[in-house]
Structure formats: structure tokens, C-alpha cells
Design a protein around this motif. Structure first.
Motif, PDB file in Angstrom:
ATOM      1  N   UNK A   1     -22.940  17.049   8.658  1.00 45.91           N
ATOM      2  CA  UNK A   1     -21.994  16.597   7.645  1.00 45.91           C
ATOM      3  C   UNK A   1     -21.580  15.153   7.927  1.00 45.91           C
ATOM      4  N   UNK A   2     -21.593  14.277   6.925  1.00 47.95           N
ATOM      5  CA  UNK A   2     -21.074  12.928   7.141  1.00 47.95           C
ATOM      6  C   UNK A   2     -19.548  12.974   7.270  1.00 47.95           C
ATOM      7  N   UNK A   3     -18.975  11.952   7.876  1.00 47.66           N
ATOM      8  CA  UNK A   3     -17.516  11.901   7.990  1.00 47.66           C
ATOM      9  C   UNK A   3     -16.887  11.968   6.602  1.00 47.66           C
ATOM     10  N   UNK A   4     -15.878  12.832   6.433  1.00 48.53           N
ATOM     11  CA  UNK A   4     -15.262  12.994   5.123  1.00 48.53           C
ATOM     12  C   UNK A   4     -15.998  14.028   4.284  1.00 48.53           C
ATOM     13  N   UNK A   5     -17.136  14.515   4.776  1.00 46.87           N
ATOM     14  CA  UNK A   5     -17.925  15.477   4.016  1.00 46.87           C
ATOM     15  C   UNK A   5     -17.244  16.839   3.951  1.00 46.87           C
ATOM     16  N   UNK A   6     -17.378  17.517   2.818  1.00 46.70           N
ATOM     17  CA  UNK A   6     -16.754  18.831   2.672  1.00 46.70           C
ATOM     18  C   UNK A   6     -17.844  19.885   2.530  1.00 46.70           C
TER      19      UNK A   6
ATOM     20  N   UNK B   1     -19.224  20.947  -0.915  1.00 43.66           N
ATOM     21  CA  UNK B   1     -20.126  20.090  -1.682  1.00 43.66           C
ATOM     22  C   UNK B   1     -21.404  19.710  -0.933  1.00 43.66           C
ATOM     23  N   UNK B   2     -21.534  20.181   0.318  1.00 42.72           N
ATOM     24  CA  UNK B   2     -22.720  19.818   1.089  1.00 42.72           C
ATOM     25  C   UNK B   2     -23.930  20.606   0.607  1.00 42.72           C
ATOM     26  N   UNK B   3     -25.105  19.977   0.602  1.00 41.62           N
ATOM     27  CA  UNK B   3     -26.302  20.711   0.194  1.00 41.62           C
ATOM     28  C   UNK B   3     -26.784  21.592   1.348  1.00 41.62           C
ATOM     29  N   UNK B   4     -27.647  22.538   1.044  1.00 42.05           N
ATOM     30  CA  UNK B   4     -28.098  23.515   2.032  1.00 42.05           C
ATOM     31  C   UNK B   4     -28.735  22.885   3.262  1.00 42.05           C
ATOM     32  N   UNK B   5     -29.590  21.888   3.020  1.00 38.56           N
ATOM     33  CA  UNK B   5     -30.294  21.247   4.129  1.00 38.56           C
ATOM     34  C   UNK B   5     -29.312  20.610   5.110  1.00 38.56           C
TER      35      UNK B   5
END
Lengths: 194, 194
Positions: A172-177, A180-184
Motif C-alpha cells: 500500500x502506498x502512504x495514505x493508501x486505503x 480502494x486498493x486493487x487486488x494485486x
């Protein structure tokens, strides 16, 4: 429609990355409407590029034989970070977190186009990574199809060099939730948990 | 971060319309990675612009004293279509519907910035529209704030010239649907019904 000089310039500018005929036309008229002096400045700025050469170690643009990073005594000479292009190097430098050296591949390879192999510095990388001081190579290619296939190519190139090979962490990128993240990305985050 | 030549070029290219520092950096490295021959071609294409002058009647770019449109005997010399810039002229020419002549203002004026008036060819338009053969002037500025204020400025300039002044029709664009049209467009379409 336009005088041949303008048509030719539009054509030339259309070859710039991300530029289509419409934007090229805007650029051409922007250049046409500049004063002679301003246009001369643009030409001089482009001409000055011929003074620039590449660092003989990392292939970064520089005016010297060896660039300021490669000749910096304080940097860790045992680690080499391999990037696709110079702007990627700049992004990593901006973090002020990495203290090793770099190597610029100069492009990406696709498994479907064998001739791509001539466009990247595979042979040069092998030679550089074989030098005694190099202990680890970090592959820092993009997380997309070209980046992935280039990473595989680099791994193959380095096989016989006897260096430790690592990849940039994925997740996950910083701030990523998570929502909303994709499966990969989530899969990589799970695999690469720390 | 980059050698001064590259920084300077990025700075120069950032001034191109729609180009920010990121795109300018891409352009700079695109130019850096060109061969000397290819880079020379770009420079030549830009240099060739100094051969181009402006038509003394409509201010379109041309290599002659009077451009191919203004010197075309088959065109209707009694109508003058006033546009903001040359690319607008090209758009109208592509319709193959207009048979008159043109006049390029060279920019827009804003009611808030008096100095804009020096950047457009108000005086030149007045002179051109006062010539005996000109009977009608079509104001073909953009349908946005700058275009509107430029149109008002042009109307004022033409007041004493004794020519008929008209504006481009406003309304639904071809393919436009009432459901998605904004209020202003619908109002114009109602007013301009035929």
C-alpha cells in the motif's frame, strides 16, 4: 494550411513525448510569437545539451567524466540501485534515504521484442556489478508490465555476478486505503508484510 | 539536481503553453537522448520560423507580403471575419463554408487589464475595416469570458467604421442534447432560433 516551416515544426514537435498534433500546433505558434531574442534563447538552451555527457559509471547526465554521486566519497559503494531512467534516480535521491550508488538502464525491455535488449545497458550493468566493491543490487524498476519484464531481464543479467539482488518493496502506498486498493497491491502488501 | 544546462532547458520549456515542470523535464530528457543529428533538426525547425512574416492585411503567418487567402481573387472582399488567433482561422477554413477574408486580433482583452489593449490589433482592425470594400465584419471570438470581452472591445473599435457587425451564432452544438446542455447555451439557442 500553414506555411511549410510551421508544418515542419509541428511535425517535429509532435514527436515529443505526450505531444499530439494539436499541442504541437500550440507550441509552434507559441514559438512563432516569441521575439527573435526569446526564440534564440530556446535554441541556445537546446544546443547547450551537446555539452552534456554521461557518467562513465552510472550513465547519469553530467559535465564530468564521473558524476557528483559516483564521485562522492561518503556514499556506500557496495550498493547499486538500478533504475530505468534518470528521472527515477532523481525521485529516489529526493527521499534522502538512499546512500548507495546508481546504475541507469536507459530504458525497458519487453519479452516480445528481442531488439529492446540493445536499447538497455545489460552488458554495461553486468560489467559494473562484477566489480569487487559491489555487494548488493537493488532493482528499482517501475511496477508495470515493462518494469516487471525489465526486472526479470536484470535478474538474469546479474545471475553470474555473485551479488545479492533485491527488489523495491511492494504494498500500500502512504495514505493508501484498503477499501480502494486493487487486488494485486493487497496481495503484495500481504506477502511483503513486516 | 541536474546539470545547469538541463535545469535551464527545463526552465525554458516550462514556459511553453500547458507545460509544467514535470512535462518540461520529460521534454528535456527526450531532447538529451536524441542523437546530435536529430537535435540539430529540432533546432533548425525552430530557427526556420524567422523566415516567416505576417500578412500585411490579416496578420496570418506567411512567407509573402500578402497571404494566400488575402490575395485569392475568388474570395469575397466585402466580409471580414475577426478571430483571436491563427488556429481559429484554420478551424473556420476547414469548414470550407466561409468565402470572405480574415483579420487576426492576436490575442484577447480583459476589461480589468487596460494594458491588454496594446497586445491586440485594435488600431489595425479599425484601419482595415475602414477600407471601402469592407461591408461586414463577423466577430468570431471564443464563447468564454475573454472572448466575450474581446468581442465587446471589437464592437467599440468598429463603431465609427460604418460597417455591419455580426457575431457567430450561439446554441446547441451538433450532436448536443437538451438534457445535458447548460442554461446559458439553451438560452442562446432559444434567442437565436431560426
Amino acid at each position: 494550411m500553414y506555411p511549410p516551416e510551421i508544418e515542419k515544426l509541428i511535425n517535429t514537435l509532435s514527436r515529443f513525448p505526450t505531444v499530439g498534433p494539436r499541442t504541437a500546433t500550440r507550441f509552434a505558434f507559441y514559438l512563432l510569437n516569441l521575439s527573435d531574442k526569446e526564440r534564440e534563447n530556446v535554441i541556445e538552451a537546446i544546443s547547450a545539451l551537446s555539452n552534456i555527457s554521461m557518467c562513465s559509471l552510472c550513465y547519469r547526465s553530467t559535465e564530468k567524466e564521473v558524476c557528483s554521486i559516483c564521485s562522492d566519497e561518503r556514499r556506500d559503494k557496495s550498493t547499486l540501485c538500478v533504475v530505468e531512467q534518470e528521472t527515477d534516480l532523481t525521485s529516489i535521491e529526493k527521499t534522502k534515504f538512499y546512500g548507495g550508488l546508481y546504475f541507469i538502464m536507459g530504458g525497458t525491455v519487453s519479452p516480445l521484442r528481442k531488439k529492446d535488449f540493445d536499447n538497455v545497458r545489460g552488458k554495461e550493468l553486468k560489467e559494473r556489478a562484477s566489480q569487487e566493491e559491489v555487494k548488493e543490487v537493488i532493482i528499482a524498476t517501475n511496477q508495470n508490465t515493462e518494469g516487471e519484464s525489465t526486472a526479470l531481464y536484470i535478474e538474469r543479467v546479474l545471475k553470474s555476478c555473485g551479488v545479492k539482488v533485491s527488489r523495491l518493496g511492494r504494498g500500500l502506498p502512504t495514505g493508501g486505503e484498503l477499501e480502494y486498493a486493487d487486488e494485486e497491491t493487497l496481495k503484495s502488501a500481504l506477502k511483503g508484510r513486516s
